[in-house]
Structures are given as structure tokens and as C-alpha cells.
Design a protein around this motif. Structure first.
Motif, mmCIF file in Angstrom:
data_model
loop_
_atom_site.group_PDB
_atom_site.id
_atom_site.type_symbol
_atom_site.label_atom_id
_atom_site.label_comp_id
_atom_site.label_asym_id
_atom_site.label_seq_id
_atom_site.Cartn_x
_atom_site.Cartn_y
_atom_site.Cartn_z
ATOM 1 N N GLN A 140 25.182 -3.030 6.365
ATOM 2 C CA GLN A 140 24.856 -1.609 6.411
ATOM 3 C C GLN A 140 26.088 -0.734 6.227
ATOM 4 O OE1 GLN A 140 22.477 -0.077 9.494
ATOM 5 N NE2 GLN A 140 20.971 -1.710 9.389
ATOM 6 N N GLN A 141 27.241 -1.354 6.385
ATOM 7 C CA GLN A 141 28.445 -0.555 6.200
ATOM 8 C C GLN A 141 28.567 -0.165 4.747
ATOM 9 O OE1 GLN A 141 31.932 -2.575 7.456
ATOM 10 N NE2 GLN A 141 30.838 -3.426 9.182
ATOM 11 N N PRO A 142 28.760 1.112 4.512
ATOM 12 C CA PRO A 142 28.982 1.500 3.135
ATOM 13 C C PRO A 142 30.325 0.939 2.685
ATOM 14 C CG PRO A 142 29.294 3.369 4.625
ATOM 15 C CD PRO A 142 28.864 2.211 5.456
ATOM 16 N N THR A 143 30.336 0.190 1.614
ATOM 17 C CA THR A 143 31.609 -0.301 1.105
ATOM 18 C C THR A 143 32.110 0.729 0.117
ATOM 19 O OG1 THR A 143 30.513 -2.409 1.195
ATOM 20 C CG2 THR A 143 32.729 -2.404 0.324
ATOM 21 N N ARG A 144 33.086 1.510 0.581
ATOM 22 C CA ARG A 144 33.565 2.581 -0.271
ATOM 23 C C ARG A 144 34.911 2.179 -0.830
ATOM 24 N NH1 ARG A 144 34.122 7.456 3.469
ATOM 25 N NH2 ARG A 144 35.547 5.934 4.346
ATOM 26 N N GLN A 195 38.036 -3.584 5.086
ATOM 27 C CA GLN A 195 36.741 -3.047 5.481
ATOM 28 C C GLN A 195 36.015 -4.002 6.437
ATOM 29 O OE1 GLN A 195 35.464 0.092 3.967
ATOM 30 N NE2 GLN A 195 34.148 -0.136 5.744
ATOM 31 N N LEU A 238 31.403 4.871 8.864
ATOM 32 C CA LEU A 238 30.091 4.692 9.476
ATOM 33 C C LEU A 238 29.352 6.030 9.500
ATOM 34 C CD1 LEU A 238 30.934 2.428 12.538
ATOM 35 C CD2 LEU A 238 30.883 1.887 10.116
ATOM 36 N N TYR A 292 23.391 4.190 12.163
ATOM 37 C CA TYR A 292 24.276 3.052 12.348
ATOM 38 C C TYR A 292 25.498 3.472 13.160
ATOM 39 C CZ TYR A 292 27.179 -0.981 11.271
ATOM 40 O OH TYR A 292 27.978 -2.079 11.383
#
Ligand SMILES: Nc1ncnc2c1ncn2[C@@H]1O[C@H](COP(=O)(O)OP(=O)(O)OP(=O)(O)O)[C@@H](O)[C@H]1O
Ligand SMILES: [Mg+2]
Lengths: 383, 311
Positions: A6-10, B76, B106, B110
């Protein structure tokens, strides 16, 4: 606990900008005394320097030895008295005494009218008088020289034209009108430049210190381990300080206007717009300083080091036109040079964007360059 | 897939080699303890694994990602707690947590869930509005852990997480690590404490930039280099440890002796019987001493290995 996905991989180059900006704003708000000093200190400096510097020469202390003691000699002396540039502090009765007054510093200028002054004048010969000038203060010397020459010239013109003693106007008289700074006040000339230099000092120092402080506390190491990107970090840090810098600019302009009476002829929004690339450039320099400096002291010293060229070579005090060629070149690569041109342009001459777009463009180029170099060096340090 | 794998990883600063051909493998869900004297290269290795320093030679992968090419992605997905307390002291506990949550990008539900979880896990609830600088050492470390764990990393690097905090806080922190480890999080922990090393699944010992021991604590105690040939270790229990130590150290068959609490650890010739030692001690007036053979402790192992390399 799951869902790492769910972590946005930016992976954008500005990653971390917003949180860093917010955090930096909190830092500033948590330390009101530091904020107070960053804003008040330049104000005090402006007041002190602004009141102290006055390179306009008026009422130069003058000693007089009138050996002629005639109507003509007294008329000449009256011209000196009336010029407002000279203030006769003492009449002496010998040449040695005249010398002594100048050497002792009681008078900066000595005027000697020889005994044969009137006799030669009346005989149609060229009469002369001696002006001793103390050269130790060049601005006084220059002024004294100019004015005494002018007095001699005017006196001789009037004499040669007026055949009788009937007063007649001179055929040509130069009446210079100094545009934009009618009183030739040095405050008007210097204070806009001073604001530029103070802004530079403040922004460079502030940004350098905020990074060095993180390095000293070890938080920078921690930040490097997160996805924060150099650009995000730098801009996030720069923006809150840019806001402070603008607040400072407005306060300094206010002081300039009301404490020193320097009128602002141009538009303040234009001034603020043209300041933006300068502030960015300075923030870039501050960041560069911070990549070199390991401690608070080092950062402060380096920040002051960057001030020197800006004070002496930016045209703030010494006109660029009078500098040797190589210094003129250096002055062209100092951002403050352009800021001062912008300030003087907008404040003193009411210049508009079409007059100053070049300076604005150069500063924009410089700011892009500085921020790029700083972020490259940052990346190198981090990786 | 292993959580961490390095092959001959070498890092040089100019001529100085800070990490010298280190090869380790850390399994997922494991707590790997990394020990070594000051300046031996522990922090440097962690920085290289996170892609902050490029290896001069060798390779490393973290969670299957290459340390050099995928450094951004690694950052990350791993958590890092640096050696020094490195949170913002003028920010409150909550602001620190929110800052790191923001840095890891985040958002939304979430974010809220992660914040609640991190706070619940570390029991920081009562301190949320306190400035981080005003927390005591143990709570600072909990906050640091909460921040480093906010993005739910699969792997955490903890660089001396328990340096300078009291024993109770240390115990609490380790309980927390075990709890997370039970949920599948891998830990790479550096420490100078032997009791912490004993609690790790596997342990590596780095000395002068080289990895000189690597394995489970029990394996390390068995390695032949830990007990020089012809020697064995015994433990002597006596009420007068320091006097007994002084007496027994003088015997020619004793190679080394140290006090551990109420007992003495002895490294001695293995031809000498326990009754001989008992008789010698009795002759010096320590009649009630009891003794039995023991395996070396981890500390024994590291001290012996270090000494043998010094020679
Ligand atoms: N950027 C650097 N440039 C040069 N030398 C460095 C650099 N970083 C670390 N070192 C050196 O590398 C060696 C290993 O340092 P490192 O910080 O990894 O040790 P450590 O095992 O973490 O020690 P400690 O237990 O004190 O934390 C030290 O001698 C240190 O001086
Ligand atoms: Mg270290």
C-alpha cells in the motif's frame, strides 16, 4: 500488519519536500528568539550603518591666513564662507601657523592669500592664492579641491567680465541638476545596497545553519536513509527561510523609507519579484556552505567569507566603473551586483521591468546554477 | 530470498579499508547481531547496505534489491535507526512521527492506521505532545523505533539501539524487537552488549574491518579457534571471587581468568584435573570453592579471537 504494497512507491526528485517544509516551519516557530534576532539584527545594523555613513562633505574646517587684508581678499574669503563647503574655524597670521593648523588636524584646509593679491589683480596680472589640502581623507580633499577651483574660476570670470564694479550676470552658468537623488545624499545611494548585502548575509547564514545543525545532531544521517531526495530536502528547507527573507526585506524597506526618508519611486511588488531569484541563489550558496562546513562555527565563518566580495565588489560602496578590469569581471559574477542594480533602479529611479529584465534573467540563471550545484554536491555527500 | 546477502563487500575511504571482504547472509525474520569494537566498520557496513556508500568491491543485496542500483527502493522498504539519537528535539513526539510518515509518503487511512499502530506498539500515547528532547533515554529510543518502523519495513537496521539506556528500558526494547520479529520483520542490530548478542538468532563479529566470526551463538562457542588447542574452560564458584582470582592467576597452568558475577571463568591446560585446581585453591584458603567445566561465553569467544589476531 501487512500491506507493504500500500505504500506509494514514489521516485520523484522532489520527494520529501512537503514534510521537510512543514517541519522546518515548526522549527522556526519553536525558536522565536532566533527568529527575532534574524529579523532584528539586520534592522539594527541598517540603522547603525545608515546613520554613521555620510560621505557627503560639508563645512570642512578651514584656517585662513589673509596676508593681503584688502577689500578683494575679503571678497574672496566671503565666497569661501558662503559656499557652505568650508567653515572658517581660525584666522592666523603667519604661514607657519597655517601649516600647524593643518598638521594638527584642527583644519583640513588652509587658505593663504598673499600680500600682493590685490595689487596684482588691480594691475591686471594674474593673482594667486594658496590652498593647502589635507589629503589624508580623500573625499574631503577631492571636495576641497573642486570647490576652491570653482571659486577661483568664478571669481576670475566675474572679474574679467565686469569691467566696472557694476555686477553683471555671467554669460554661461552651469547648473547641474542631479536626477533621482537631488540632495546627493549618500544614504539614498548606500541604503538600497546595504539592504541587499544584509539580505545576503541573513539568507546564506540561515540556510547554512539549518543543515549544519542537522548534521551536528545526526538527524541528517537519518534523513539520508529515507526516500527524501536532495532537491526535496533543499527546497523544503529553503521555502520557509525565503518567506522569512521576504518579511525581512519588507521591514528593511520600511525602515529605509521612514527612518532615512529614502523615497521608493518604483513598485514594491516588482522589487519583490526580482528579489526571488536572488534569494534562491543565496539559499543555494547557503546550502553549498553547509555541504562544506561541519560545525556551526565553520558555517558562520564561511557565510561571512562570502560577504566580502559582495561588500567590496558589488558596487555597493565603490563604483564598479572605477575598478580595474579584473575586478570588474569579478563583480559581474557576484549576484549582489545585480540585486543592487535592481534595488537602486526600482527604489531611486522608479525603473520598471523592461529596464531591469536583464538583471532578473541573470539572477534567475545564477539561481538555477547554484541550486543545481548544491543538490549535486548534496547527493555526493549523501551517497 | 535472504533479507541481506553480501559477497566480499569492501568499502574503502581513500587508502583506509573500513569494511574488508565481508560476506554475510541474513535470513528473513531473523535477528542478526553485529558486534565489533569501536571503529571496526559496523556503521559503515549498514550505510553501504542502504546504498548510502558504494562498495569499492563486492556486491550486496537487501530484500533482493541491489545496494547500488536500487538504493532508492531499498530506502523505501527498510527502516534505519541511527547510532546517535537523531530525532528533532524541538518537535513533539507526534510531530516527529508525522514527519517520518510524511517522508515515507504515507497517506490517508493507511497513514492513520500506521500512526496508531506505531504509537500503540511503543506505548507512546501519554507523551504525544511532549517535546522529543524532554523524553528520557528509553522513551527516546522507543520514539526512534516508532519513526523508523512507521512505513512497515520488512527489514530494520538498528545501530546500537540500546547504547546508554537503562537495563529495564533495554529489556523492554528487546521485547519489542522479538514481538516484531515474530511478525516476520528482519533485524540487523549492532551492539556492544554480550547479553544482547546471546539473544540474537545469529551473530557476526567484525574486527579491524574483517568479519572473523559468524554463526549462531552456540555455534560460535564451539568453534575451535575460541578455545586454543590443549586448553579448556571451567567455572569456579566462590564467595571470595577477587582474592581467589588473584591466587589462581599465579598458577602456571592458567592461561586466563576473569570474574563473572559470583564466579571465575578460567582458561587452563586441559591435562590438569579439576581436583588439582580444587587442591590449589584449598591450599590458599579457599576451601568452599566449587567448579565444573563450561563452554566459553560469547565474550570469551570474541576476546580469544581478538587476542589471537593481535599476536
Ligand atoms: N566518511 C568516512 N571517511 C573516512 N573514514 C570514515 C568515514 N566513515 C567512517 N570512517 C572510518 O571507518 C572506520 C569504521 O567506522 P564505523 O563508524 O563503521 O565504525 P563502527 O564499527 O560503527 O564503530 P562504533 O562502534 O564506534 O560505532 C572508522 O575508523 C572511521 O573513522
Ligand atoms: Mg557505529
Amino acid at each position: 500488519m501487512k500491506a507493504t504494497d500500500q505504500q506509494p512507491t514514489r521516485s520523484n526528485p522532489f520527494s520529501g519536500l512537503v514534510p521537510v517544509l512543514r517541519k522546518e516551519a515548526i522549527h522556526i516557530s519553536r525558536d522565536p528568539s532566533a527568529l527575532f534576532f534574524t529579523i532584528v539584527l539586520p534592522m539594527i545594523q541598517l540603522l547603525m550603518i545608515g546613520f554613521a555613513i555620510n560621505t557627503n562633505v560639508r563645512r570642512i574646517p578651514t584656517a585662513v591666513y589673509d596676508a593681503a587684508q584688502t577689500q578683494e581678499s575679503r571678497r574672496l574669503l566671503d565666497r569661501f564662507v558662503n559656499s557652505d563647503d568650508f567653515n572658517i574655524v581660525k584666522y592666523v597670521f603667519s604661514e607657519e601657523e597655517l601649516n600647524r593648523e593643518v598638521i594638527a588636524g584642527r583644519a583640513r584646509v588652509g587658505v593663504k592669500i598673499p600680500p600682493d593679491y590685490s595689487r596684482r589683480l588691480l594691475a591686471g596680472q594674474s593673482a594667486n592664492y594658496l590652498v593647502l589640502v589635507d589629503g589624508s581623507d580623500s573625499s574631503v580633499a577631492g571636495e576641497a579641491l573642486n570647490v576652491s577651483n570653482a571659486i577661483a574660476l568664478r571669481e576670475s570670470l566675474e572679474r574679467s567680465l565686469s569691467v566696472t564694479s557694476v555686477r553683471q550676470a555671467l554669460p554661461i552658468e552651469s547648473r547641474p541638476k542631479i536626477l533621482f537623488n537631488p540632495d546627493s545624499k549618500s544614504a539614498n545611494f548606500l541604503i538600497p545596497g546595504m539592504i541587499g548585502v544584509l539580505m545576503q548575509m541573513m539568507t546564506v547564514l540561515m540556510t547554512a545553519i539549518t543543515i549544519v545543525r542537522e548534521r551536528e545532531r545526526g538527524t541528517l544521517d537519518q534523513l539520508y536513509m529515507t526516500p527524501v531526495k536532495p532537491l526535496g530536502l533543499m527546497i523544503g528547507k529553503a521555502v520557509p527561510y525565503a518567506v522569512v527573507a521576504y518579511a525581512e526585506l519588507l521591514i528593511l524597506l520600511f525602515f529605509m523609507r521612514w527612518a532615512f526618508g529614502v523615497p521608493i519611486r518604483g513598485s514594491i511588488p516588482l522589487l519583490m519579484m526580482l528579489c526571488a531569484p536572488f534569494i534562491l541563489t543565496m539559499l543555494g550558496i547557503g546550502l553549498l556552505v553547509s555541504t562544506k562546513a561541519q560545525t556551526y562555527q565553520e558555517a558562520t565563518q564561511m557565510a561571512f567569507g562570502t560577504m566580502m566580495p559582495s561588500i567590496f565588489l558589488s558596487g555597493y560602496i565603490f563604483p564598479i566603473e572605477n575598478m580595474p578590469a579584473q575586478f570588474q569581471f569579478i563583480s559581474k559574477i557576484i549576484p549582489t551586483t545585480y540585486l543592487i542594480q535592481i534595488f537602486r533602479g526600482v527604489i531611486l529611479r522608479g525603473a520598471e521591468l523592461q529596464d531591469l529584465w536583464q538583471q532578473g534573467a541573470i539572477l534567475t540563471g545564477m539561481s538555477v546554477l547554484m541550486i543545481t550545484i548544491a543538490s549535486l554536491r548534496f547527493r555526493k555527500k549523501a551517497g | 530470498m535472504q533479507a541481506i546477502k553480501t559477497t566480499d563487500l569492501t568499502i574503502r575511504f581513500g587508502k583506509f579499508t573500513a569494511v574488508d571482504r565481508v560476506s554475510i547472509a541474513v535470513e528473513q525474520g531473523e535477528i542478526y547481531g553485529f558486534l565489533g569494537p569501536n571503529g571496526s566498520g559496523k556503521t559503515t557496513l549498514i550505510k553501504a547496505l542502504c546504498g548510502l556508500l558504494s562498495p569499492s568491491e563486492g556486491t550486496g543485496t537487501v530484500l533482493g534489491m541491489d545496494c547500488v542500483k536500487q538504493a532508492d527502493e531499498i530506502r523505501q522498504h527498510v527502516g534505519y535507526m541511527s547510532q546517535k539519537f537523531s530525532l528533532y528535539e524541538d518537535l513533539t513526539v507526534k510531530e516527529n512521527i508525522e514527519f517520518y510518515a510524511g517522508v515515507y509518503g504515507l497517506r490517508g487511512d493507511y497513514l492513520r492506521r500506521r500512526k496508531d499502530d506505531a504509537i500503540a506498539m511503543t506505548h507512546l500515547e501519554p507523551y504525544l505532545d511532549r517535546r522529543a528532547g524532554k523524553l528520557s533515554g528509553g522513551w527516546k529510543q522507543r520514539l526512534a523505533l516508532a519513526c523508523a518502523f512507521i512505513h512497515e519495513p520488512k527489514l530494520m537496521f538498528l545501530d546500537e539501539p540500546t547504547a546508554g539506556i537503562d537495563p529495564v528500558a533495554r529489556r523492554d526494547l528487546w521485547d519489542l524487537l522479538f514481538q516484531l520479529s515474530g511478525q516476520g520483520v528482519t533485524f540487523f542490530v549492532t551492539t556492544h552488549y554480550m547479553d544482547e548478542a546471546e539473544r540474537c538468532g545469529r551473530v557476526g563479529y567484525i574486527y579491524l574491518s574483517k568479519l572473523i566470526a559468524n554463526g549462531t551463538p552456540d555455534e560460535l562457542k564451539e568453534i575451535p579457534e575460541a578455545s586454543p588447542p590443549g586448553t579448556r574452560r571451567i567455572e569456579i564458584i566462590t564467595s571470595q571471587t577477587s582474592n581467589a582470582l588473584a591466587a589462581i592467576k599465579r598458577k602456571s597452568y592458567v592461561h586466563g581468568a576473569t570474574i563473572f558475577g559470583q564466579s571465575i571463568h578460567l582458561l587452563m591446560d586441559n591435562q590438569i584435573g579439576l581436583d588439582k585446581v580444587k587442591a590449589d585453591l584449598a591450599a590458599d584458603g579457599f576451601t568452599e570453592a566449587e567448579m565444573f567445566p563450561i563452554k566459553p561465553s560469547l565474550e570469551d569467544v570474541f576476546v580469544t579471537l581478538t587476542n589471537s589476531l593481535k599476536e
